[in-house]
Enzyme design. Structure first.
Site: not given
Ligand code: GAR
Length: 186
Positions: A62, A88, A90, A102, A104, A136-138, A140
């Site tokens: 990793r 992933r 980061l 990001n 979410h 950040d590193a956490g 979400d």
């Molecule tokens: C989105 O809903 C995004 O918020 C989520 O993946 C989906 C991607 O959709 N991300 C997470 O859950 C990150 N924790 P897409 O592939 O159709 O763009």
């Protein structure tokens, strides 16, 4: 020119909304997609939109993967990195070096992690939504930039709810990039 680099892992409907948006008024341009899944649909979407793409599959080591990803992002000289469905976490070497946002699919701090939509339904929530936050590193945990709420319909499936959330996400991520670019140094 303000350089936007997209990170994505899967279908890529958010990434596509960003590829299709025009950031020229903000002096911005999408310069690349980075994906960790060699077969992801988002790679085809990038090709169709003539966006340069790079695939970095996860490695057994990793730390090595973290370094490869950091080196690639640095070489792309991003003004802003946008995690749009990148599944992933980061490492702090990357989150502290670059400006990353990001999208979410929940109202953070509720339901962080990879199954936010499922978790909101399982908790019996009557509303959920979407959050755009600094990374950040956490998991979400970074500072929230903007949120939008969405009512959950009775008997709604995870799939249909997620689709409705993603419609909101696509508009919000593009609007947020437009809002942030003028505040960032190229
Ligand atoms: C989105 O809903 C995004 O918020 C989520 O993946 C989906 C991607 O959709 N991300 C997470 O859950 C990150 N924790 P897409 O592939 O159709 O763009």
């Amino acid at each position: 020119m303000k350089r936007i680099v997209i990170l994505a892992s899967g279908t890529g409907s958010l990434a596509e909304a960003i590829f299709n948006a025009d950031f020229s008024e903000q002096g911005g341009e999408v310069v690349a997609l980075i994906c960790d899944q060699p077969d992801a649909q988002v790679l085809k979407r990038a090709e169709q939109r003539h966006v340069e793409s790079y695939t970095i599959p996860m490695l057994p080591d990793r730390e090595q993967w973290n370094k490869e990803l950091e080196t690639l992002i640095a070489a792309l000289r991003p003004t802003l990195v946008v995690s749009a469905g990148f599944m992933r976490i980061l490492p702090k070497e990357i989150t502290s070096r670059f400006k990353i946002i990001n999208s979410h699919p929940s109202l953070l701090p509720l339901f962080p992690g990879a199954h936010a939509v499922r978790d909101a339904l399982a908790a019996g929530s009557h509303e959920t939504g979407t959050t755009i936050h600094w990374v950040d590193a956490g998991i979400d945990t970074g500072q929230i930039i903007v949120q939008e709420k969405l009512a959950i319909n009775s008997d709604e499936s995870e799939e249909s709810l997620h689709e409705r959330i993603k419609i909101v996400e696509r508009g919000l991520i593009v609007a947020t990039i437009r809002r942030l670019l003028p505040t960032l140094e190229s």
